[in-house]
Design a protein around this motif. Structure first.
Motif, PDB file in Angstrom:
ATOM      1  N   TYR A  36       0.843  -1.329   0.080  1.00  0.00           N
ATOM      2  CA  TYR A  36       0.085   0.024  -0.001  1.00  0.00           C
ATOM      3  C   TYR A  36       0.925   1.301  -0.104  1.00  0.00           C
ATOM      4  O   TYR A  36       2.085   1.114   0.454  1.00  0.00           O
ATOM      5  N   GLU A  47      -8.193   0.367   4.089  1.00  0.00           N
ATOM      6  CA  GLU A  47      -7.889  -1.103   3.449  1.00  0.00           C
ATOM      7  C   GLU A  47      -7.104  -1.626   4.529  1.00  0.00           C
ATOM      8  O   GLU A  47      -7.186  -2.861   4.808  1.00  0.00           O
ATOM      9  N   ARG A 113      -0.789  -0.010  -4.821  1.00  0.00           N
ATOM     10  CA  ARG A 113      -1.774  -0.938  -4.182  1.00  0.00           C
ATOM     11  C   ARG A 113      -1.779  -2.320  -4.813  1.00  0.00           C
ATOM     12  O   ARG A 113      -2.496  -2.331  -5.983  1.00  0.00           O
ATOM     13  N   ALA A 133      -9.688  -0.967  -2.308  1.00  0.00           N
ATOM     14  CA  ALA A 133      -9.291  -1.730  -1.081  1.00  0.00           C
ATOM     15  C   ALA A 133     -10.060  -3.182  -0.871  1.00  0.00           C
ATOM     16  O   ALA A 133      -9.362  -4.103  -0.517  1.00  0.00           O
ATOM     17  N   ASN A 134     -11.351  -3.111  -0.816  1.00  0.00           N
ATOM     18  CA  ASN A 134     -12.150  -4.378  -0.468  1.00  0.00           C
ATOM     19  C   ASN A 134     -11.593  -5.485  -1.556  1.00  0.00           C
ATOM     20  O   ASN A 134     -11.881  -6.609  -1.037  1.00  0.00           O
TER      21      ASN A 134
END
Length: 150
Positions: A36, A47, A113, A133-134
């Motif tokens: 990240y 996240e 990311r 993020a998910n």
């Protein structure tokens, strides 16, 4: 790094000042290495906290979650404590691990990311590149479950 390639051996310092050595977990755990950009930014915080909140799911799947970027161990420790994290944050100063995995830094500075999921034998089973993020968490869990079915 391509699906089916083996995890490179690495050793990086974590937020507590301990050395995390990948070989200690090889043949024992699945690896979820999520890279990240920065500690304390809104999307990165979201996240990291989602990984924290679902870490028990990874533990049930016999996986170890590790957050990684190029920031210092002291920055990671502050971030870790502020958000009560339950997995190590590794400092990839100089980007050695990023380079081994083929990650290209954005603007030459920021770690993008990206998430890499390795099976217990150390082979890459999923590589996730997304700003959502998910998506990283869902795909990582699905990849481990699918691997365990085989």
């Amino acid at each position: 790094m391509k699906i089916g390639e083996h995890i490179p051996t690495f050793s990086l310092e974590d937020n507590k000042g301990n050395w995390f050595n990948s070989d200690e977990f090889l043949h024992k755990k699945y690896f979820v290495l999520f890279f990240y950009p920065m500690d304390f930014t809104p999307t990165c915080t979201k996240e990291v906290c989602e990984f924290r909140d679902l870490n028990a799911d990874f533990t049930e799947l016999d996986a170890i979650v590790v957050g990684i970027n190029g920031q210092s161990t002291s920055s990671h420790e502050k971030f870790y404590n502020k958000h009560q994290l339950n997995f190590p944050l590794l400092s990839d100063k100089g980007g050695k691990l990023s380079k081994l995995l083929g990650i290209k830094k954005k603007f030459g500075l920021l770690t993008p990311r990206e998430t890499f999921v390795f099976n217990k034998n150390g082979f890459l089973i999923e590589h996730i590149v997304s700003n959502l993020a998910n998506t990283h968490i869902e795909k990582a869990i699905d990849a481990i479950k699918k691997d365990q079915e085989n």
